[in-house]
Motif scaffolding. Structure first.
Motif, PDB file in Angstrom:
ATOM      1  N   GLY A 101     -11.883   8.294   3.422  1.00 40.79           N
ATOM      2  CA  GLY A 101     -10.501   8.855   2.146  1.00 40.79           C
ATOM      3  C   GLY A 101     -10.089   7.712   1.423  1.00 40.79           C
ATOM      4  O   GLY A 101     -10.126   6.456   1.674  1.00 40.79           O
ATOM      5  N   TYR A 102      -9.293   8.375   0.704  1.00 43.10           N
ATOM      6  CA  TYR A 102      -8.408   7.259   0.083  1.00 43.10           C
ATOM      7  C   TYR A 102      -7.161   7.421   0.318  1.00 43.10           C
ATOM      8  O   TYR A 102      -5.974   8.786   0.425  1.00 43.10           O
ATOM      9  N   PHE A 103      -6.200   5.708   0.408  1.00 43.92           N
ATOM     10  CA  PHE A 103      -4.772   5.906   1.214  1.00 43.92           C
ATOM     11  C   PHE A 103      -4.664   5.562  -0.603  1.00 43.92           C
ATOM     12  O   PHE A 103      -4.559   3.925  -0.584  1.00 43.92           O
ATOM     13  N   ASP A 104      -3.564   5.215  -1.407  1.00 40.75           N
ATOM     14  CA  ASP A 104      -3.265   4.886  -2.440  1.00 40.75           C
ATOM     15  C   ASP A 104      -1.709   4.603  -2.214  1.00 40.75           C
ATOM     16  O   ASP A 104      -0.695   5.716  -1.399  1.00 40.75           O
ATOM     17  N   CYS A 105      -1.044   3.379  -1.843  1.00 38.30           N
ATOM     18  CA  CYS A 105       0.396   2.957  -1.256  1.00 38.30           C
ATOM     19  C   CYS A 105      -0.103   1.443  -3.512  1.00 38.30           C
ATOM     20  O   CYS A 105      -0.110   1.244  -4.204  1.00 38.30           O
ATOM     21  N   ARG A 106       1.852   2.135  -3.951  1.00 33.17           N
ATOM     22  CA  ARG A 106       2.573   0.552  -4.360  1.00 33.17           C
ATOM     23  C   ARG A 106       2.984  -0.117  -4.717  1.00 33.17           C
ATOM     24  O   ARG A 106       3.280  -0.842  -2.828  1.00 33.17           O
ATOM     25  N   ASP A 107       2.659  -1.335  -5.387  1.00 28.52           N
ATOM     26  CA  ASP A 107       2.236  -2.534  -5.120  1.00 28.52           C
ATOM     27  C   ASP A 107       4.063  -2.929  -5.638  1.00 28.52           C
ATOM     28  O   ASP A 107       4.904  -2.275  -5.670  1.00 28.52           O
ATOM     29  N   TYR A 108       4.388  -4.370  -5.632  1.00 32.66           N
ATOM     30  CA  TYR A 108       5.579  -4.422  -5.656  1.00 32.66           C
ATOM     31  C   TYR A 108       6.447  -4.834  -7.062  1.00 32.66           C
ATOM     32  O   TYR A 108       7.070  -4.414  -7.004  1.00 32.66           O
ATOM     33  N   LEU A 125       0.658   1.745   7.128  1.00 29.19           N
ATOM     34  CA  LEU A 125       1.632   1.894   5.810  1.00 29.19           C
ATOM     35  C   LEU A 125       3.357   1.695   6.400  1.00 29.19           C
ATOM     36  O   LEU A 125       3.692   3.290   7.305  1.00 29.19           O
ATOM     37  N   PRO A 126       4.363   1.164   6.142  1.00 31.93           N
ATOM     38  CA  PRO A 126       5.660   0.514   6.297  1.00 31.93           C
ATOM     39  C   PRO A 126       6.229   2.988   6.065  1.00 31.93           C
ATOM     40  O   PRO A 126       6.223   2.715   4.916  1.00 31.93           O
ATOM     41  N   ALA A 127       7.351   2.810   7.454  1.00 32.94           N
ATOM     42  CA  ALA A 127       8.451   3.700   6.631  1.00 32.94           C
ATOM     43  C   ALA A 127       8.551   2.822   5.168  1.00 32.94           C
ATOM     44  O   ALA A 127       9.423   2.205   4.985  1.00 32.94           O
ATOM     45  N   GLY A 128       9.512   3.651   4.341  1.00 32.41           N
ATOM     46  CA  GLY A 128       9.974   3.920   2.523  1.00 32.41           C
ATOM     47  C   GLY A 128       8.545   4.149   1.781  1.00 32.41           C
ATOM     48  O   GLY A 128       9.113   2.944   0.570  1.00 32.41           O
ATOM     49  N   MET A 129       7.704   3.691   2.167  1.00 34.85           N
ATOM     50  CA  MET A 129       6.448   2.964   0.642  1.00 34.85           C
ATOM     51  C   MET A 129       6.215   4.130   0.558  1.00 34.85           C
ATOM     52  O   MET A 129       5.836   5.323   1.349  1.00 34.85           O
ATOM     53  N   TYR A 130       5.929   4.184  -0.573  1.00 30.74           N
ATOM     54  CA  TYR A 130       5.042   5.604  -1.242  1.00 30.74           C
ATOM     55  C   TYR A 130       3.758   5.047  -1.179  1.00 30.74           C
ATOM     56  O   TYR A 130       3.278   4.547  -1.473  1.00 30.74           O
ATOM     57  N   HIS A 131       3.891   5.897  -1.013  1.00 31.61           N
ATOM     58  CA  HIS A 131       2.317   6.862  -1.208  1.00 31.61           C
ATOM     59  C   HIS A 131       1.178   7.805  -1.030  1.00 31.61           C
ATOM     60  O   HIS A 131       2.207   8.779  -1.469  1.00 31.61           O
ATOM     61  N   ARG A 132       0.364   8.089  -0.898  1.00 27.43           N
ATOM     62  CA  ARG A 132      -0.681   9.253  -0.892  1.00 27.43           C
ATOM     63  C   ARG A 132      -1.499   8.923  -0.819  1.00 27.43           C
ATOM     64  O   ARG A 132      -2.018   7.674  -0.588  1.00 27.43           O
ATOM     65  N   PHE A 133      -2.413  10.334  -0.222  1.00 30.36           N
ATOM     66  CA  PHE A 133      -4.046  10.438   0.511  1.00 30.36           C
ATOM     67  C   PHE A 133      -4.850  11.766  -0.019  1.00 30.36           C
ATOM     68  O   PHE A 133      -4.072  12.365  -0.427  1.00 30.36           O
ATOM     69  N   ILE A 134      -5.707  10.989  -0.552  1.00 32.47           N
ATOM     70  CA  ILE A 134      -6.966  12.311  -0.781  1.00 32.47           C
ATOM     71  C   ILE A 134      -8.682  11.764  -0.317  1.00 32.47           C
ATOM     72  O   ILE A 134      -8.342  10.246  -0.464  1.00 32.47           O
ATOM     73  N   PRO A 135      -9.182  12.667   0.113  1.00 31.66           N
ATOM     74  CA  PRO A 135     -10.099  12.560   0.311  1.00 31.66           C
ATOM     75  C   PRO A 135     -10.857  11.697  -0.354  1.00 31.66           C
ATOM     76  O   PRO A 135     -10.984  12.362  -1.872  1.00 31.66           O
ATOM     77  N   ASP A 136     -12.240  11.573  -0.377  1.00 32.65           N
ATOM     78  CA  ASP A 136     -12.910  10.891  -1.474  1.00 32.65           C
ATOM     79  C   ASP A 136     -13.945  12.197  -1.988  1.00 32.65           C
ATOM     80  O   ASP A 136     -14.482  12.996  -1.166  1.00 32.65           O
ATOM     81  N   LYS A 137     -15.195  11.779  -2.630  1.00 29.21           N
ATOM     82  CA  LYS A 137     -15.906  13.021  -2.749  1.00 29.21           C
ATOM     83  C   LYS A 137     -16.844  13.378  -1.510  1.00 29.21           C
ATOM     84  O   LYS A 137     -17.717  14.960  -1.859  1.00 29.21           O
ATOM     85  N   ASN A 138     -16.734  12.635  -0.446  1.00 27.40           N
ATOM     86  CA  ASN A 138     -17.572  13.509   0.610  1.00 27.40           C
ATOM     87  C   ASN A 138     -16.772  14.679   1.091  1.00 27.40           C
ATOM     88  O   ASN A 138     -17.099  15.519   2.173  1.00 27.40           O
ATOM     89  N   ASN A 139     -15.233  15.132   0.838  1.00 29.30           N
ATOM     90  CA  ASN A 139     -14.637  15.986   1.189  1.00 29.30           C
ATOM     91  C   ASN A 139     -14.354  15.924   3.103  1.00 29.30           C
ATOM     92  O   ASN A 139     -14.854  16.975   3.861  1.00 29.30           O
TER      93      ASN A 139
END
Length: 188
Positions: A101-108, A125-139
């Motif tokens: 899957g994919y963890f997306d996070c914001r850089d500085y 992933l540090p506390a306070g960091m903006y992020h999101r998650f989605i599985p890849d195409k394999n679901n």
């Protein structure tokens, strides 16, 4: 093993790769404060002591497993929740056991970095960091989740710049160099 890149701006299909420019693990850690370990999935039992040491050093006292796949209850709704940009007041720790899957996070600079995780990858992933998650195409992804104390999984959706965890993240992880322009994440 993990793959990492800066994302393009096209999100027509969030489960696609969206590669703009690949980067290495160290660059990702430096730019975000994310921490990364690899435990070979075939040797996870023999590396048990390394994982136990990590858990003890970071005071993780509770663990469970999550399986994200189309057969889970309210799958589409949960995907939307996971993919909505958010932060947490505690670290988010995942050890991938199966799937990907994919963890997306914001850089500085507030740009998205996509972390493509596979079996054996452990990210914090540090506390306070903006992020999101989605599985890849394999679901499909199965991962261990680690917590300090009882599990609290409360997403705090963006904007949350006044949240104490966000302020702490920015204070602890971002160091401005005296040249005025360059900022780097500190602390990995």
């Amino acid at each position: 093993m993990v793959r990492i890149w800066y994302m393009d701006d096209n999100l027509d299909d969030p489960q696609s790769e969206h590669i703009e420019r690949e980067i290495d693990t160290q660059e990702m850690c430096d730019r975000t404060g994310v921490e990364y370990w690899y435990f070979h999935p075939d040797h996870l039992q023999s590396e048990h002591s390394s994982l136990e040491k990590l858990k003890n050093d970071r005071h993780y006292t509770y663990e469970d497993e999550i399986v994200v796949q189309p057969t889970m209850e309210n799958y589409e709704t949960k995907l939307k929740t996971f993919f909505k940009e958010h932060l947490h007041s505690d670290e988010e720790i995942r050890l991938v056991l199966e799937g990907s899957g994919y963890f997306d996070c914001r850089d500085y600079n507030d740009r998205w970095i996509r972390i493509n995780v596979f079996p054996g990858d452990l990210i914090i992933l540090p506390a306070g960091m903006y992020h999101r998650f989605i599985p890849d195409k394999n679901n499909f992804i199965r991962a261990k989740r680690f917590f300090v104390g009882e599990p609290i999984w409360v997403p705090i959706n963006r904007p949350a710049d006044d949240h104490p965890a966000r302020k702490s993240y920015l204070e602890e992880k971002v160091v401005r160099y005296h040249n005025g322009n360059q900022t780097l994440a500190a602390g990995h």
